[in-house]
Design a protein around this motif. Sequence first.
Motif, mmCIF file in Angstrom:
data_model
loop_
_atom_site.group_PDB
_atom_site.id
_atom_site.type_symbol
_atom_site.label_atom_id
_atom_site.label_comp_id
_atom_site.label_asym_id
_atom_site.label_seq_id
_atom_site.Cartn_x
_atom_site.Cartn_y
_atom_site.Cartn_z
ATOM 1 N N ALA A 1 2.511 -2.748 1.838
ATOM 2 C CA ALA A 1 1.900 -2.128 0.651
ATOM 3 C C ALA A 1 0.469 -2.627 0.534
ATOM 4 C CB ALA A 1 2.692 -2.490 -0.606
ATOM 5 N N ALA A 2 -0.303 -1.926 -0.273
ATOM 6 C CA ALA A 2 -1.681 -2.340 -0.572
ATOM 7 C C ALA A 2 -1.889 -2.197 -2.075
ATOM 8 C CB ALA A 2 -2.676 -1.476 0.195
ATOM 9 N N SER A 3 -2.721 -3.087 -2.626
ATOM 10 C CA SER A 3 -3.036 -2.990 -4.053
ATOM 11 C C SER A 3 -3.867 -1.736 -4.301
ATOM 12 C CB SER A 3 -3.781 -4.245 -4.512
ATOM 13 O OG SER A 3 -5.006 -4.374 -3.812
ATOM 14 N N ALA A 4 -3.992 -1.349 -5.560
ATOM 15 C CA ALA A 4 -4.725 -0.134 -5.922
ATOM 16 C C ALA A 4 -6.139 -0.159 -5.336
ATOM 17 C CB ALA A 4 -4.789 0.009 -7.439
ATOM 18 N N GLY A 5 -6.498 0.887 -4.605
ATOM 19 C CA GLY A 5 -7.828 1.014 -4.017
ATOM 20 C C GLY A 5 -8.031 0.250 -2.725
ATOM 21 N N ALA A 6 -7.050 -0.527 -2.305
ATOM 22 C CA ALA A 6 -7.188 -1.331 -1.082
ATOM 23 C C ALA A 6 -6.686 -0.555 0.129
ATOM 24 C CB ALA A 6 -6.409 -2.636 -1.212
ATOM 25 N N THR A 7 -7.208 -0.928 1.284
ATOM 26 C CA THR A 7 -6.720 -0.419 2.562
ATOM 27 C C THR A 7 -6.433 -1.624 3.443
ATOM 28 O OG1 THR A 7 -8.935 -0.300 3.494
ATOM 29 C CG2 THR A 7 -8.089 1.698 2.413
ATOM 30 N N GLY A 8 -5.700 -1.403 4.504
ATOM 31 C CA GLY A 8 -5.447 -2.514 5.412
ATOM 32 C C GLY A 8 -4.466 -2.147 6.499
ATOM 33 N N GLN A 9 -4.198 -3.126 7.338
ATOM 34 C CA GLN A 9 -3.286 -2.938 8.460
ATOM 35 C C GLN A 9 -2.374 -4.158 8.588
ATOM 36 O OE1 GLN A 9 -6.129 -2.341 11.674
ATOM 37 N NE2 GLN A 9 -5.736 -0.134 11.582
ATOM 38 N N ALA B 1 -1.284 -0.191 6.012
ATOM 39 C CA ALA B 1 -0.575 -0.688 4.832
ATOM 40 C C ALA B 1 -0.084 0.483 3.992
ATOM 41 C CB ALA B 1 -1.483 -1.594 4.013
ATOM 42 N N GLY B 2 1.146 0.384 3.550
ATOM 43 C CA GLY B 2 1.800 1.461 2.811
ATOM 44 C C GLY B 2 2.852 2.160 3.656
#
Length: 190
Positions: free
Chosen positions: A119-127, A143-144
């Motif tokens: 998962a990612a926090s609101a507005g965040a991106t990631g791998q 993420a997600g």
Amino acid sequence: MPQLPEDIIDRLNQMERRIKALSTAVNVRPAVSEIRPPKQSGTVTNARPLFRIFDGYDHEIFADDIMTGGLARPWLHLMPPVPTDPTRWPSTTSASFTTIARSFNPVWQPKLRLALSTAASAGATGQVRVMVDDVQFGPTVTAGNTFDHLALIPGDMKTKFGTTMKIEIQALAGGGTVYAQPTLIYGTQT
């Protein structure tokens, strides 16, 4: 001395020979725990030893993996329940891959299945990615998305059997926090 019919004496001699033969067979028969190569068939191309134990219902409860070695059954480890709230999962705000969770596990089976929720926090991106003994295991996921991968563990099973492997979950984030939580992990046969 009374005369006995000849067939009784012959029968006694025959019984004595049979008893001796049975006694010899009992003393030279192979041990019950002996492991023998499987009989050759159209699907078996080698003569590796084979070991299987079945319960009273013909369920295979213990078996070796004849393809690459190691243990095929039983599957050994069960995951404990984990938090469902992503903010309680291992996480990072780092912009480069960072180890957020690590475990050490014995190598008994040649394959590993590992599933992660991410998962990612609101507005965040990631791998998120997984490393096994410092070698990437499976794909890098955004993420997600769910990471769910089943494959041979890195390295040669013949030399890794019984050793300890290191499993690391690594993540990177942009503009917030990235979370990852293992939800399933077990070793399995080929």
